[in-house]
Design an enzyme around this catalytic site. Structure first.
Site, short mmCIF file in Angstrom:
data_model
loop_
_atom_site.label_atom_id
_atom_site.label_comp_id
_atom_site.label_asym_id
_atom_site.label_seq_id
_atom_site.Cartn_x
_atom_site.Cartn_y
_atom_site.Cartn_z
N ARG A 268 35.19 29.87 41.51
CA ARG A 268 36.16 30.90 41.14
C ARG A 268 36.65 31.57 42.42
O ARG A 268 35.96 32.39 43.00
CB ARG A 268 35.52 31.93 40.19
N HIS A 272 36.58 37.87 38.79
CA HIS A 272 36.17 37.50 37.44
C HIS A 272 37.28 37.81 36.44
O HIS A 272 37.63 36.99 35.60
CB HIS A 272 34.90 38.25 37.07
N TYR A 281 30.76 41.87 46.38
CA TYR A 281 29.51 41.12 46.23
C TYR A 281 29.57 39.71 46.81
O TYR A 281 28.56 39.00 46.79
CB TYR A 281 29.13 41.04 44.74
#
Length: 376
Positions: A268, A272, A281
């Protein structure tokens, strides 16, 4: 077939020394495979170009929807950037009468199924509780509850088997969903009844902010054999490998072999959802590493090596992508607002007294505003 190792997100995680089914290397080199080449015999130059166009158009639609959300036209959008090969390769393997049960990210699969581009974004604009009629394109509307669609797919596949039909159900989900009870329970039933269903896991390395190495101490594809389900681990950025493996799994299901599990190892590249900030992160170097495995770039390299990616093809693909994006934007901006009481339509398949009472209460509430305006 080439077996290659790709780095994982966690240097101590399970993804560092693993093998993948790969037919198209990141540099565009095509590798012969005795096992999987027979499933690609019809993929000539024109079909390679069509797969390339599909991926470019889907990425352009994804970028357009992201822009619409940033401009306040959509409430949310779940990007698929980087996962085009997994979705297009598997989506183009399906027959029209197969049935898809997806999560919220499979907009590339929806494109393959022929979804209207305005319908693709209705739910994200908050205009409708659902995007499209599932029976028009044989694809259920996106499931937001993580992993629940695997149960639906298994039930559909069991019914198809009982009816003597040779259609296949395909459930799409991410790596994070494999930790959900629903997914594991679906595989128990699928294996017990030898249901014609494919569990297609797009391992994009991150379940929101949690790396796959934190929840899986081994390959995700190793879980399925424990239920008695054969599995494949494929390079999810290789559109040809995804197409071939899905075709083989479909044939296995149609001929009475039962379920299969496919782990498509991809990445990805975006957030998200548009409400997420992956820079909080995720190491930027990791993103750069995966950009070198871009699914569109590698197919473009193959097309170039075979003399097929000329200016005429580039212009045709660019035109198709721009037209699709313009259609999506126009559909979004000009989308008619739903009537006030449409909120209560299609909640249940039959009249429901509790819902009818709620509708009456809401109707009186709306009428109170009209009365107040009349008083002025």
């Amino acid at each position: 077939m080439s077996q290659v190792s790709l780095p994982g997100t966690d240097p101590t995680g399970p993804l560092n020394d693993e093998s993948y089914i790969q037919l198209l290397a990141p540099d565009g080199t095509r590798t012969a495979s005795e096992e999987f080449d027979p499933w690609l015999e019809d993929i000539d130059g024109d079909r390679l170009a069509a797969l390339y166009q599909d991926m470019v158009v889907v990425r352009r639609l994804d970028q357009e929807a992201t822009a619409l959300q940033r401009q306040g036209e959509l409430a949310l959008w779940p990007p698929l950037l980087g996962q085009e090969a997994a979705q297009i390769g598997s989506g183009r393997a399906l027959r029209r009468d197969d049935f898809v049960f997806s999560s919220y990210r499979e907009n590339g699969v929806a494109y393959c199924r022929g979804v209207d581009l305005t319908d693709m974004i209705r739910v994200w604009r908050g205009n409708r509780p659902s995007g499209w009629d599932p029976y028009e394109i044989n694809m259920a509307t996106p499931q937001v509850i993580i992993g629940a669609q695997t149960l639906h797919a298994t039930g559909y596949a069991m019914a198809a088997k009982f009816d003597g039909d040779d259609v296949v159900a395909v459930a799409y989900f991410g790596d994070g969903a494999t930790s959900q009870g629903d997914v594991n329970e679906a595989m128990v039933f699928a294996a017990s009844f030898q249901a014609p269903v494919i569990f297609f896991c797009q391992n994009n390395q991150w379940a929101i902010s949690e790396p796959v190495g934190l929840q899986a101490q081994g390959k995700l594809s190793d879980r399925a054999p424990g239920f008695g389900i054969p599995s494949y681990r494929v390079d999810g950025n290789d559109v040809l490998a995804c197409l071939a493996v899905t075709r083989k799994a479909l044939d296995h299901a149609r001929t009475g072999g039962g379920p299969s599990f496919i782990e498509a190892v991809t990445y990805r590249m975006g957030p998200h959802t548009t409400a997420d900030d992956p820079t909080r992160y995720r190491d930027a170097n990791e993103l750069e590493d995966w950009k070198r495995r871009d699914p569109i770039d590698r197919l473009a390299a193959l097309l170039s090596a075979e003399g097929l990616l000329d200016e005429a093809l580039r212009q045709r693909v660019r035109k198709a992508a721009d037209e699709a994006a313009a259609e999506m934007r126009a559909g979004c901006i000009n989308m008619a607002e739903p009537a006030d009481l449409e909120l209560f339509d299609n909640v249940y398949t039959a009249p429901h007294p509790v819902l009818a009472r709620q509708r009456q209460h809401y109707e009186r509430y709306l009428e109170s505003f009209e009365a107040a305006e009349g008083g002025h």
